[in-house]
Write a protein that holds these residues in place. Structure first.
Motif, PDB file in Angstrom:
ATOM      1  N   LYS A 169       0.824  -1.207   0.000  1.00 22.54           N
ATOM      2  CA  LYS A 169       0.000   0.000   0.000  1.00 22.54           C
ATOM      3  C   LYS A 169       0.859   1.260   0.000  1.00 22.54           C
ATOM      4  O   LYS A 169       0.561   2.231  -0.703  1.00 22.54           O
ATOM      5  N   SER A 170       1.932   1.241   0.775  1.00 22.38           N
ATOM      6  CA  SER A 170       2.828   2.392   0.811  1.00 22.38           C
ATOM      7  C   SER A 170       3.514   2.597  -0.533  1.00 22.38           C
ATOM      8  O   SER A 170       3.711   3.730  -0.977  1.00 22.38           O
ATOM      9  N   ALA A 171       3.892   1.496  -1.179  1.00 23.87           N
ATOM     10  CA  ALA A 171       4.538   1.599  -2.487  1.00 23.87           C
ATOM     11  C   ALA A 171       3.579   2.194  -3.517  1.00 23.87           C
ATOM     12  O   ALA A 171       3.981   3.000  -4.371  1.00 23.87           O
ATOM     13  N   ARG A 172       2.306   1.793  -3.455  1.00 22.37           N
ATOM     14  CA  ARG A 172       1.324   2.375  -4.365  1.00 22.37           C
ATOM     15  C   ARG A 172       1.275   3.890  -4.203  1.00 22.37           C
ATOM     16  O   ARG A 172       1.304   4.644  -5.175  1.00 22.37           O
ATOM     17  N   GLU A 173       1.166   4.336  -2.933  1.00 28.35           N
ATOM     18  CA  GLU A 173       1.087   5.773  -2.678  1.00 28.35           C
ATOM     19  C   GLU A 173       2.337   6.483  -3.173  1.00 28.35           C
ATOM     20  O   GLU A 173       2.259   7.569  -3.754  1.00 28.35           O
ATOM     21  N   SER A 174       3.507   5.871  -2.963  1.00 29.82           N
ATOM     22  CA  SER A 174       4.756   6.478  -3.412  1.00 29.82           C
ATOM     23  C   SER A 174       4.762   6.646  -4.925  1.00 29.82           C
ATOM     24  O   SER A 174       5.152   7.694  -5.447  1.00 29.82           O
ATOM     25  N   VAL A 175       4.338   5.609  -5.631  1.00 31.58           N
ATOM     26  CA  VAL A 175       4.296   5.678  -7.088  1.00 31.58           C
ATOM     27  C   VAL A 175       3.316   6.750  -7.550  1.00 31.58           C
ATOM     28  O   VAL A 175       3.625   7.571  -8.428  1.00 31.58           O
ATOM     29  N   HIS A 176       2.134   6.770  -6.963  1.00 34.33           N
ATOM     30  CA  HIS A 176       1.133   7.746  -7.369  1.00 34.33           C
ATOM     31  C   HIS A 176       1.603   9.175  -7.100  1.00 34.33           C
ATOM     32  O   HIS A 176       1.321  10.090  -7.887  1.00 34.33           O
ATOM     33  N   ARG A 177       2.326   9.364  -6.010  1.00 33.62           N
ATOM     34  CA  ARG A 177       2.820  10.704  -5.697  1.00 33.62           C
ATOM     35  C   ARG A 177       3.888  11.141  -6.686  1.00 33.62           C
ATOM     36  O   ARG A 177       3.945  12.308  -7.088  1.00 33.62           O
ATOM     37  N   VAL A 178       4.753  10.210  -7.073  1.00 29.79           N
ATOM     38  CA  VAL A 178       5.761  10.536  -8.086  1.00 29.79           C
ATOM     39  C   VAL A 178       5.078  10.898  -9.409  1.00 29.79           C
ATOM     40  O   VAL A 178       5.428  11.884 -10.060  1.00 29.79           O
ATOM     41  N   VAL A 179       4.097  10.097  -9.810  1.00 29.67           N
ATOM     42  CA  VAL A 179       3.389  10.359 -11.062  1.00 29.67           C
ATOM     43  C   VAL A 179       2.673  11.710 -11.001  1.00 29.67           C
ATOM     44  O   VAL A 179       2.702  12.486 -11.954  1.00 29.67           O
ATOM     45  N   ALA A 230      -2.311  15.673   1.057  1.00 26.63           N
ATOM     46  CA  ALA A 230      -2.175  17.039   0.549  1.00 26.63           C
ATOM     47  C   ALA A 230      -1.596  17.976   1.595  1.00 26.63           C
ATOM     48  O   ALA A 230      -1.636  19.185   1.440  1.00 26.63           O
ATOM     49  N   GLY A 231      -1.071  17.437   2.690  1.00 31.83           N
ATOM     50  CA  GLY A 231      -0.495  18.262   3.744  1.00 31.83           C
ATOM     51  C   GLY A 231      -1.491  18.554   4.839  1.00 31.83           C
ATOM     52  O   GLY A 231      -2.700  18.635   4.595  1.00 31.83           O
ATOM     53  N   ASP A 232      -0.981  18.722   6.061  1.00 36.85           N
ATOM     54  CA  ASP A 232      -1.808  19.034   7.228  1.00 36.85           C
ATOM     55  C   ASP A 232      -2.885  17.976   7.472  1.00 36.85           C
ATOM     56  O   ASP A 232      -3.975  18.285   7.965  1.00 36.85           O
ATOM     57  N   GLY A 233      -2.593  16.742   7.081  1.00 37.36           N
ATOM     58  CA  GLY A 233      -3.538  15.661   7.309  1.00 37.36           C
ATOM     59  C   GLY A 233      -4.660  15.569   6.300  1.00 37.36           C
ATOM     60  O   GLY A 233      -5.492  14.664   6.378  1.00 37.36           O
ATOM     61  N   ASP A 234      -4.721  16.502   5.366  1.00 39.07           N
ATOM     62  CA  ASP A 234      -5.764  16.475   4.348  1.00 39.07           C
ATOM     63  C   ASP A 234      -5.373  15.542   3.214  1.00 39.07           C
ATOM     64  O   ASP A 234      -4.219  15.133   3.073  1.00 39.07           O
ATOM     65  N   THR A 235      -6.356  15.215   2.387  1.00 38.02           N
ATOM     66  CA  THR A 235      -6.107  14.403   1.194  1.00 38.02           C
ATOM     67  C   THR A 235      -6.717  15.077  -0.025  1.00 38.02           C
ATOM     68  O   THR A 235      -7.626  15.901   0.098  1.00 38.02           O
ATOM     69  N   VAL A 236      -6.203  14.728  -1.170  1.00 37.11           N
ATOM     70  CA  VAL A 236      -6.741  15.213  -2.431  1.00 37.11           C
ATOM     71  C   VAL A 236      -7.062  13.997  -3.297  1.00 37.11           C
ATOM     72  O   VAL A 236      -6.323  13.001  -3.294  1.00 37.11           O
ATOM     73  N   THR A 237      -8.171  14.029  -3.981  1.00 39.91           N
ATOM     74  CA  THR A 237      -8.586  12.931  -4.849  1.00 39.91           C
ATOM     75  C   THR A 237      -8.312  13.288  -6.297  1.00 39.91           C
ATOM     76  O   THR A 237      -8.724  14.359  -6.772  1.00 39.91           O
ATOM     77  N   VAL A 238      -7.605  12.426  -6.989  1.00 39.15           N
ATOM     78  CA  VAL A 238      -7.307  12.640  -8.401  1.00 39.15           C
ATOM     79  C   VAL A 238      -7.736  11.403  -9.182  1.00 39.15           C
ATOM     80  O   VAL A 238      -7.851  10.306  -8.637  1.00 39.15           O
ATOM     81  N   MET A 239      -7.976  11.583 -10.452  1.00 41.72           N
ATOM     82  CA  MET A 239      -8.316  10.473 -11.340  1.00 41.72           C
ATOM     83  C   MET A 239      -7.100  10.132 -12.180  1.00 41.72           C
ATOM     84  O   MET A 239      -6.503  11.005 -12.814  1.00 41.72           O
ATOM     85  N   MET A 240      -6.720   8.859 -12.148  1.00 44.02           N
ATOM     86  CA  MET A 240      -5.577   8.394 -12.919  1.00 44.02           C
ATOM     87  C   MET A 240      -6.019   7.319 -13.902  1.00 44.02           C
ATOM     88  O   MET A 240      -6.962   6.569 -13.627  1.00 44.02           O
ATOM     89  N   GLY A 250      -6.037   1.050 -20.340  1.00 45.36           N
ATOM     90  CA  GLY A 250      -7.483   1.121 -20.455  1.00 45.36           C
ATOM     91  C   GLY A 250      -8.214   1.226 -19.140  1.00 45.36           C
ATOM     92  O   GLY A 250      -9.446   1.266 -19.121  1.00 45.36           O
ATOM     93  N   SER A 251      -7.505   1.277 -18.021  1.00 46.21           N
ATOM     94  CA  SER A 251      -8.155   1.320 -16.716  1.00 46.21           C
ATOM     95  C   SER A 251      -8.150   2.734 -16.154  1.00 46.21           C
ATOM     96  O   SER A 251      -7.342   3.576 -16.527  1.00 46.21           O
ATOM     97  N   VAL A 252      -9.084   2.974 -15.220  1.00 44.97           N
ATOM     98  CA  VAL A 252      -9.189   4.268 -14.537  1.00 44.97           C
ATOM     99  C   VAL A 252      -9.263   4.003 -13.043  1.00 44.97           C
ATOM    100  O   VAL A 252      -9.931   3.067 -12.598  1.00 44.97           O
ATOM    101  N   LYS A 253      -8.574   4.818 -12.267  1.00 41.59           N
ATOM    102  CA  LYS A 253      -8.525   4.621 -10.821  1.00 41.59           C
ATOM    103  C   LYS A 253      -8.649   5.970 -10.113  1.00 41.59           C
ATOM    104  O   LYS A 253      -7.936   6.917 -10.432  1.00 41.59           O
ATOM    105  N   GLU A 254      -9.579   6.047  -9.144  1.00 39.33           N
ATOM    106  CA  GLU A 254      -9.664   7.220  -8.287  1.00 39.33           C
ATOM    107  C   GLU A 254      -8.658   7.039  -7.156  1.00 39.33           C
ATOM    108  O   GLU A 254      -8.716   6.070  -6.411  1.00 39.33           O
ATOM    109  N   VAL A 255      -7.743   7.981  -7.039  1.00 40.56           N
ATOM    110  CA  VAL A 255      -6.632   7.850  -6.097  1.00 40.56           C
ATOM    111  C   VAL A 255      -6.667   9.003  -5.095  1.00 40.56           C
ATOM    112  O   VAL A 255      -6.771  10.165  -5.474  1.00 40.56           O
ATOM    113  N   LYS A 256      -6.582   8.652  -3.808  1.00 37.69           N
ATOM    114  CA  LYS A 256      -6.493   9.659  -2.760  1.00 37.69           C
ATOM    115  C   LYS A 256      -5.043   9.779  -2.310  1.00 37.69           C
ATOM    116  O   LYS A 256      -4.407   8.797  -1.972  1.00 37.69           O
ATOM    117  N   LEU A 257      -4.557  11.035  -2.303  1.00 29.78           N
ATOM    118  CA  LEU A 257      -3.171  11.291  -1.948  1.00 29.78           C
ATOM    119  C   LEU A 257      -3.101  12.344  -0.854  1.00 29.78           C
ATOM    120  O   LEU A 257      -3.976  13.213  -0.762  1.00 29.78           O
TER     121      LEU A 257
END
Length: 561
Positions: free
Chosen positions: A336-346, A383-393, A374-381
């Motif tokens: 799970k941590s590796a996924r987040e790391s990859v998504h943050r780099v992207v 965003a600082g101060d404990g908040d998150t941001v949702t992006v579509m990848m 061909g896949s789509v994924k909603e990713v939460k990352l």
């Protein structure tokens, strides 16, 4: 049976003393700098043929550390000369001597208060049988292991276990300590059903949290642990051990306990183990962290100095032998941590590209080469101060093993400063596996098993280690999964369960590619190195829990009045 660490004062394993705390967070500044170098190449990998986008349809338990194993009938993989050959296990792995004539569960046990091994305990001060409870509070769920031991010999001997799991994990209850404690009720209620009433007050229970709770921070994690301790003490009859009944477990103990569990069950480290049965190296991949433990061999003829001093060195007396183990737990490199790391780099790379092009539309799709085409994924990352941001990848038409692997080269931090040489990755000292463990057997646990075995299409059982396969299998499967639905149909079209899983898990491409990168880029195993996948041995879950429980039942037994 004694544990010592060169940097800590460890008690005998029988004493049941728990671990300390150690953390290591991923250095994002170095990733950001390295990411900028690759901006111009990441976005143009893979074929450009058009593939219709498949909406993300998450499968329940998408982030489970131990999702249900798919039961696939035996078949062969469709041949395709253009594809890499996949190394699918074809034979039954060697397993410990059969114990089928002994009880393996409460249902087959003729008397939960007795044992078939003897009629009286070795010591009159001990009960004939003893139960112990270990709750693994992991990052993706909480699991209870209900163990039965007998005392026919000088030390408790394991008979069987009952395993149950719930979701989510304690770390999902940040700021809600009472709710976190109450979430364990189904597990403890199961223990009440299994353990005979007359033995409950003498059945020790321990709750050991792992990587997920470590990442919450000291204040929130301590509040949850205290609530769990008080809740069990007030509602259930089980006693806590003298120390560390409810704790965050140190990663080094997590890895070593898993090593003991696997090699104990595989009969390589017990007093009666064959002399020609060297212990396995054990690599465990959880949600928040990953561990490696092995017994390095240093040849005098090479002038080796042996294992260097430090936290990585673990001395163990077990089964009449003194062993020196290498261990390390990589916090932030679980799946799970590796996924987040990859998504943050992207995301970072995309923000730089968008800024250069004057595109500031935050709602647009981010192209991610680590998602299946061909896949789509909603990713939460974060965003600082404990908040998150949702992006579509989206994997669009760029998702591929090769492209994703280039992103993972940044995440693995192979070029980090190595203060104590040689290093594996992230600046961590590790003796070269080519020199110190050139031919030893390797057992891969947890997510390694869960992500690979459903795709092998081999007739196998999770109750024994799988037959050896080469590490290149991870790469071959990743290429097929990352290529998207057309590839899935070619290889798994006849299996609707697999197709449904792949459609619901766009990150399966990322998972397999990361596992390959961890083994080859991180630990520097060769692609042709043989490994085995393990989940259970004769019904007993592999992992750190049995090893930690042996420590607990081997100490002074204290019953609640």
């Amino acid at each position: 049976m004694v544990f010592t660490s060169t940097s800590s004062n460890y008690e005998r394993l029988e004493g049941g003393f728990g671990p300390g705390r150690a953390t290591r967070m991923l250095a994002w500044k170095k990733i950001a700098i390295g990411a900028a170098v690759l901006i111009s190449v990441v976005w143009f990998f893979g074929p450009r043929s058009r593939i219709d986008v498949i909406p993300d349809s998450p499968t329940p338990g998408i982030d489970d550390a131990h999702p249900p194993v798919l039961h696939i009938p035996t078949t062969t993989t469709p041949s395709n000369p253009s594809e890499d050959k996949i190394d699918i296990p074809k034979t039954t792995a060697a397993s410990p001597p059969s114990k089928t004539y002994f009880p393996t569960s409460p249902e087959t046990d003729p008397d939960l208060l007795k044992t078939v091994h003897c009629t009286s305990p070795h010591s009159p001060s001990l009960p004939l049988v003893q139960y112990a409870l270990m709750i693994d509070a992991g990052s993706t769920g909480s699991r209870i292991h209900i163990y039965k031991f007998h005392n026919c010999g000088p030390s408790p001997t394991f008979e069987y276990e009952v395993f149950r799991m719930i979701q989510p994990g304690l770390s999902s209850y940040a700021g809600l300590p009472s709710a976190a404690a109450g979430s364990l009720n189904p597990l403890l209620d199961e223990a009440m059903n299994v353990v005979p009433e007359s033995l409950r007050s003498c059945t020790p229970v321990a709750v050991k949290a792992t990587a997920g709770l470590r990442l919450l921070g000291a204040r929130q994690s301590e509040d949850i642990l205290k609530a769990v301790h008080d809740h069990i003490l007030s509602k259930y009859p089980f006693p806590f051990p003298d120390k560390d009944g409810v704790v965050i477990m140190d990663g080094k103990d997590e890895g070593v306990y898993a090593w003991i569990t696997a090699n104990y069950l595989l009969n390589t480290i017990r007093g009666d183990s064959p002399e020609d049965a060297p212990p396995y190296a054990v690599l465990d991949l959880g949600g928040g962290s990953t561990q490696i433990v092995f017994e390095p061999q240093f040849g005098d003829e090479k002038g080796d100095e042996g294992l260097k001093e430090g936290e990585h060195k673990y001395e163990l007396e077990f089964g009449g032998a003194n062993r020196v183990l290498y261990q390390h737990s990589y916090l932030g490199y679980g799946l799970k941590s590796a996924r987040e790391s990859v998504h943050r780099v992207v995301q970072f790379m995309d923000s730089l590209r968008s800024s250069k092009n004057g595109d500031n539309d935050r709602k647009r799709m981010i192209h991610n080469p680590c998602l299946a085409q061909g896949s789509v994924k909603e990713v939460k990352l974060p965003a600082g101060d404990g908040d998150t941001v949702t992006v579509m990848m989206t994997g669009s038409d760029i998702g591929s093993f090769e492209a994703c692997n280039r992103v993972l080269e940044l995440v693995m931090a192979k070029d980090d400063i190595c203060e104590l040489k040689p290093c594996s990755f992230n600046g961590v000292y590790q003796p070269s596996l080519l020199d110190a463990f050139p031919n030893g057997k390797i057992l891969l646990l947890s997510y390694f098993f869960d992500r690979v075995t459903p795709l092998l299409l081999a007739d196998s059982s999770p109750d024994h280690p799988q037959p050896p396969m080469s590490i290149s299998t991870f790469a071959t499967l990743a290429k097929r999964v990352c290529a998207g639905p057309t590839s899935w149909s070619q290889y798994w079209g006849a299996y609707p369960d697999i197709m449904e899983e792949l459609e619901g898990r766009p990150e399966w491409c990322l998972d397999l590619t990361f596992q390959h990168a961890l083994l080859v880029l991180g630990y520097e195993f060769g692609d042709d190195r043989e490994v085995q996948l393990g989940k259970r041995i004769e019904g007993t879950e592999l992992g750190w829990c049995l090893g930690a429980t042996i420590a607990m039942v081997g100490g002074n037994l204290r019953c609640r009045v």
